[in-house]
Structure formats: structure tokens, C-alpha cells
Write a protein that holds these residues in place. Structure first.
Motif, PDB file in Angstrom:
ATOM      1  N   TYR A   1      -5.443   6.189 -17.715  1.00 61.53           N
ATOM      2  CA  TYR A   1      -4.215   6.443 -18.477  1.00 61.53           C
ATOM      3  C   TYR A   1      -2.998   6.115 -17.624  1.00 61.53           C
ATOM      4  N   PHE A   2      -3.029   6.559 -16.349  1.00 62.45           N
ATOM      5  CA  PHE A   2      -1.899   6.292 -15.449  1.00 62.45           C
ATOM      6  C   PHE A   2      -1.685   4.789 -15.278  1.00 62.45           C
ATOM      7  N   ARG A   3      -2.772   4.049 -15.067  1.00 59.09           N
ATOM      8  CA  ARG A   3      -2.647   2.597 -14.841  1.00 59.09           C
ATOM      9  C   ARG A   3      -2.011   1.909 -16.042  1.00 59.09           C
ATOM     10  N   GLU A   4      -2.353   2.371 -17.235  1.00 62.16           N
ATOM     11  CA  GLU A   4      -1.748   1.776 -18.438  1.00 62.16           C
ATOM     12  C   GLU A   4      -0.269   2.091 -18.520  1.00 62.16           C
TER      13      GLU A   4
ATOM     14  N   VAL B   1       9.007   2.391 -10.391  1.00 59.19           N
ATOM     15  CA  VAL B   1       8.130   2.419 -11.574  1.00 59.19           C
ATOM     16  C   VAL B   1       7.443   3.776 -11.721  1.00 59.19           C
ATOM     17  N   ASP B   2       6.851   4.280 -10.632  1.00 60.28           N
ATOM     18  CA  ASP B   2       6.109   5.532 -10.758  1.00 60.28           C
ATOM     19  C   ASP B   2       7.023   6.712 -11.074  1.00 60.28           C
ATOM     20  N   ALA B   3       8.238   6.685 -10.515  1.00 59.72           N
ATOM     21  CA  ALA B   3       9.189   7.759 -10.836  1.00 59.72           C
ATOM     22  C   ALA B   3       9.547   7.703 -12.320  1.00 59.72           C
TER      23      ALA B   3
ATOM     24  N   GLN C   1      -9.915  -4.072   0.011  1.00 62.80           N
ATOM     25  CA  GLN C   1     -10.133  -4.509  -1.364  1.00 62.80           C
ATOM     26  C   GLN C   1      -8.877  -5.175  -1.954  1.00 62.80           C
ATOM     27  N   ARG C   2      -7.710  -4.669  -1.551  1.00 60.84           N
ATOM     28  CA  ARG C   2      -6.468  -5.078  -2.205  1.00 60.84           C
ATOM     29  C   ARG C   2      -5.732  -6.220  -1.529  1.00 60.84           C
ATOM     30  N   GLU C   3      -6.026  -6.439  -0.259  1.00 60.74           N
ATOM     31  CA  GLU C   3      -5.196  -7.325   0.548  1.00 60.74           C
ATOM     32  C   GLU C   3      -5.001  -8.721  -0.050  1.00 60.74           C
TER      33      GLU C   3
ATOM     34  N   PHE D   1       0.817  -1.202   0.000  1.00 58.75           N
ATOM     35  CA  PHE D   1       0.000   0.000   0.000  1.00 58.75           C
ATOM     36  C   PHE D   1       0.858   1.262   0.000  1.00 58.75           C
ATOM     37  N   MET D   2       0.236   2.377  -0.349  1.00 60.62           N
ATOM     38  CA  MET D   2       0.884   3.677  -0.220  1.00 60.62           C
ATOM     39  C   MET D   2       1.415   3.836   1.201  1.00 60.62           C
ATOM     40  N   GLY D   3       2.620   4.347   1.333  1.00 63.32           N
ATOM     41  CA  GLY D   3       3.176   4.557   2.664  1.00 63.32           C
ATOM     42  C   GLY D   3       3.764   3.303   3.283  1.00 63.32           C
TER      43      GLY D   3
ATOM     44  N   VAL E   1       0.424  14.677  -3.352  1.00 63.90           N
ATOM     45  CA  VAL E   1       1.281  13.640  -3.931  1.00 63.90           C
ATOM     46  C   VAL E   1       0.475  12.386  -4.260  1.00 63.90           C
ATOM     47  N   ARG E   2      -0.469  12.026  -3.372  1.00 66.63           N
ATOM     48  CA  ARG E   2      -1.208  10.768  -3.558  1.00 66.63           C
ATOM     49  C   ARG E   2      -2.693  11.053  -3.751  1.00 66.63           C
ATOM     50  N   PRO E   3      -3.082  11.170  -5.026  1.00 64.16           N
ATOM     51  CA  PRO E   3      -4.453  11.600  -5.330  1.00 64.16           C
ATOM     52  C   PRO E   3      -5.522  10.711  -4.697  1.00 64.16           C
ATOM     53  N   LEU E   4      -5.225   9.431  -4.480  1.00 63.11           N
ATOM     54  CA  LEU E   4      -6.267   8.543  -3.947  1.00 63.11           C
ATOM     55  C   LEU E   4      -6.523   8.776  -2.463  1.00 63.11           C
ATOM     56  N   LEU E   5      -5.612   9.469  -1.796  1.00 59.81           N
ATOM     57  CA  LEU E   5      -5.815   9.721  -0.363  1.00 59.81           C
ATOM     58  C   LEU E   5      -5.990  11.210  -0.077  1.00 59.81           C
TER      59      LEU E   5
ATOM     60  N   SER F   1       7.209  -0.699  -6.922  1.00 58.83           N
ATOM     61  CA  SER F   1       5.977  -0.491  -7.698  1.00 58.83           C
ATOM     62  C   SER F   1       5.096   0.527  -6.979  1.00 58.83           C
ATOM     63  N   GLY F   2       4.107   1.040  -7.690  1.00 59.27           N
ATOM     64  CA  GLY F   2       3.103   1.891  -7.054  1.00 59.27           C
ATOM     65  C   GLY F   2       2.084   1.006  -6.338  1.00 59.27           C
ATOM     66  N   GLY F   3       1.406   1.576  -5.349  1.00 51.66           N
ATOM     67  CA  GLY F   3       0.518   0.780  -4.507  1.00 51.66           C
ATOM     68  C   GLY F   3      -0.603   0.060  -5.241  1.00 51.66           C
ATOM     69  N   GLY F   4      -1.013   0.585  -6.399  1.00 50.22           N
ATOM     70  CA  GLY F   4      -2.114  -0.046  -7.119  1.00 50.22           C
ATOM     71  C   GLY F   4      -1.646  -1.179  -8.023  1.00 50.22           C
ATOM     72  N   TRP F   5      -0.367  -1.137  -8.375  1.00 47.19           N
ATOM     73  CA  TRP F   5       0.131  -2.097  -9.376  1.00 47.19           C
ATOM     74  C   TRP F   5       0.009  -3.541  -8.881  1.00 47.19           C
TER      75      TRP F   5
ATOM     76  N   GLY G   1       6.513   1.950   2.421  1.00 45.46           N
ATOM     77  CA  GLY G   1       7.964   2.105   2.484  1.00 45.46           C
ATOM     78  C   GLY G   1       8.712   1.552   1.280  1.00 45.46           C
ATOM     79  N   LYS G   2       8.002   1.291   0.202  1.00 49.43           N
ATOM     80  CA  LYS G   2       8.639   0.696  -0.980  1.00 49.43           C
ATOM     81  C   LYS G   2       9.802   1.544  -1.499  1.00 49.43           C
ATOM     82  N   SER G   3       9.579   2.859  -1.564  1.00 47.65           N
ATOM     83  CA  SER G   3      10.618   3.727  -2.133  1.00 47.65           C
ATOM     84  C   SER G   3      11.763   3.990  -1.160  1.00 47.65           C
TER      85      SER G   3
HETATM   86  C1  S3P Z   1      -1.353   4.472  -5.855  1.00 43.04           C
HETATM   87  C2  S3P Z   1      -0.130   4.519  -5.235  1.00 43.04           C
HETATM   88  C3  S3P Z   1       0.894   5.517  -5.573  1.00 43.04           C
HETATM   89  C4  S3P Z   1       0.721   5.975  -7.029  1.00 43.04           C
HETATM   90  C5  S3P Z   1      -0.676   6.464  -7.264  1.00 43.04           C
HETATM   91  C6  S3P Z   1      -1.726   5.393  -6.976  1.00 43.04           C
HETATM   92  C7  S3P Z   1      -2.326   3.441  -5.426  1.00 43.04           C
HETATM   93  O1  S3P Z   1       2.197   4.950  -5.399  1.00 43.04           O
HETATM   94  O2  S3P Z   1       0.992   4.911  -7.909  1.00 43.04           O
HETATM   95  O3  S3P Z   1      -0.887   7.579  -6.443  1.00 43.04           O
HETATM   96  O4  S3P Z   1      -3.270   3.168  -6.193  1.00 43.04           O
HETATM   97  O5  S3P Z   1      -2.149   2.860  -4.335  1.00 43.04           O
HETATM   98  P1  S3P Z   1       2.864   4.716  -3.946  1.00 43.04           P
HETATM   99  O6  S3P Z   1       2.378   3.395  -3.443  1.00 43.04           O
HETATM  100  O7  S3P Z   1       4.318   4.722  -4.224  1.00 43.04           O
HETATM  101  O8  S3P Z   1       2.419   5.839  -3.085  1.00 43.04           O
END
Ligand code: S3P
Length: 188
Positions: free
Chosen positions: A61-64, A38-40, A142-144, A15-17, A123-127, A83-87, A19-21
Motif C-alpha cells: 500500500y505504501f509503495r503505491e 514525497v514521503d512527508a 539489490q538496489r545499486e 538509500f535511507m540515511g 522511523v524506518r521499518p526496513l531497518l 524521494s524515499g529510498g525505495g522509490w 541525506g535526501k531530506s
Molecule cells: C524506504 C525508505 C524510507 C521510507 C520507507 C522505505 C526504503 O525513506 O520511504 O521507510 O525502502 O528505502 P528514506 O529514504 O527517506 O528514509
């Protein structure tokens, strides 16, 4: 640092936060591998921040773009991929990784995730909604089950990034089925 011989890359999911990066570059340094976020990479290629991409081109578009960049990065060897949290939450994705890839899930509670990202508005539009904690809880629920398909799961709460790195290395080296969240070490 020795890993199982057929390990070519590690991909950090969670998930976001989580500590992946932060953990990724430390882990890569311990292995003498490269770290690629990946997101960078998406941000560099699009010359826009993730938040701007969400705003101007939309989440689809971002997900693609994210999927395309990740697929390319996962062709490389001796690389730690952040990876980003959604990937890693995309259905079936962690069950279909390229051979030699070990997915590592960095676990974090919604409370801790929101606490860690709360200082970074924009920085994190979903939150960024009215109730980030409620949204984090909903998304994590949903993601677990997708994150849990990772081969290795590591709790991050109350641990330093260095501790997390050591635990990942131990778990990957032992490849101990008891300590893992799934059975997804795809052998080369
Ligand atoms: C997202 C996580 C973000 C980034 C985007 C969507 C997500 O990456 O890909 O804001 O869907 O959880 P981090 O997990 O690096 O914050």
C-alpha cells in the motif's frame, strides 16, 4: 543560480540515511525552487507516519501511495523532489522520468547509513530488524544498479550537506558525462 535551460526539476534518490531530506531543502534554496518530500507528503495525506502505514496497511500500500504522490510531484516545475529510498530503486523508474528531470543519486555506504539512522528508532521499518547493517548491505546490493541510472552521483561520506549541494550543482551545470552514474538527463 543557472542550470541548463531545459532543467525543470531535480529528484534526489538514494538509500535511507543518504541525506535526501537534509540536502534537498538546501539545494532548493540555492536554486530559488521549492522542495517537496514525497514521503512527508504521503504521511500528510494519510495522516499517518511511514512506519504506521507499513504496520497497518502494509508495504505494498505504501509503495503505491509513494508512486502516486511522486508522479504528481514530478509534474511540477522548479522543484527539488526528495524521494524515499525505495522509490528510486524500483526497476526502470529512473530510466522513465518525465522530460526535464535530472535524477541525483546521493551515495552512502551501508555502515554510514545505519550509523546515521540509528538514533531514530521507529522511523524506518526496513531497518528495524535484528541486524540492520546486514539488511542495509543486502538492500543496497539489490538496489545499486537502479540508483546508478541517475544522471548525477555524489558521494556524501565525510561531506557537509552544503558541500554536497555545491557538488550537485557543479555536476548538473557541467552535465559532465564523466561525473555521472548514467545517461539519464532527459531533455525537454
Ligand atoms: C524506504 C525508505 C524510507 C521510507 C520507507 C522505505 C526504503 O525513506 O520511504 O521507510 O525502502 O528505502 P528514506 O529514504 O527517506 O528514509
Amino acid at each position: 543560480m543557472t542550470l541548463p535551460a531545459d532543467t525543470r526539476r531535480l529528484v534526489l534518490v538514494g538509500f535511507m540515511g543518504s541525506g535526501k531530506s537534509t540536502v534537498g531543502p538546501l539545494l532548493a534554496a540555492r536554486l530559488g525552487w521549492e522542495f517537496v518530500d514525497v514521503d512527508a507528503t504521503v504521511e500528510t495525506e494519510d495522516a499517518a507516519s511511514v512506519a504506521e502505514i507499513f504496520r497497518t496497511k502494509g508495504e505494498a500500500y505504501f509503495r503505491e501511495a509513494e508512486a502516486r504522490v511522486a508522479a504528481r510531484v514530478l509534474e511540477r516545475d522548479r522543484v527539488v523532489v526528495g524521494s524515499g529510498g525505495g522509490w528510486g530503486a524500483s526497476a526502470g523508474r529512473l530510466r522513465a522520468l518525465p522530460r526535464g528531470t535530472i535524477a541525483v543519486w546521493l551515495r552512502v555506504s551501508p555502515e554510514e547509513a545505519v550509523r546515521r539512522v540509528s538514533g531514530m528508532r521507529g522511523v524506518r521499518p526496513l531497518l528495524e530488524g535484528r541486524d540492520p547493517l546486514e539488511e542495509a548491505r543486502r538492500l543496497l546490493r539489490q538496489r545499486e544498479s537502479e540508483y546508478a541510472a541517475a544522471s548525477v552521483g555524489v558521494d556524501t561520506a565525510g561531506r557537509t550537506p552544503e558541500d554536497v549541494v555545491e557538488e550537485i550543482l557543479d555536476a548538473v551545470r557541467d552535465n559532465n558525462p564523466e561525473s555521472v552514474g548514467g545517461r539519464n538527463v532527459r531533455k525537454a
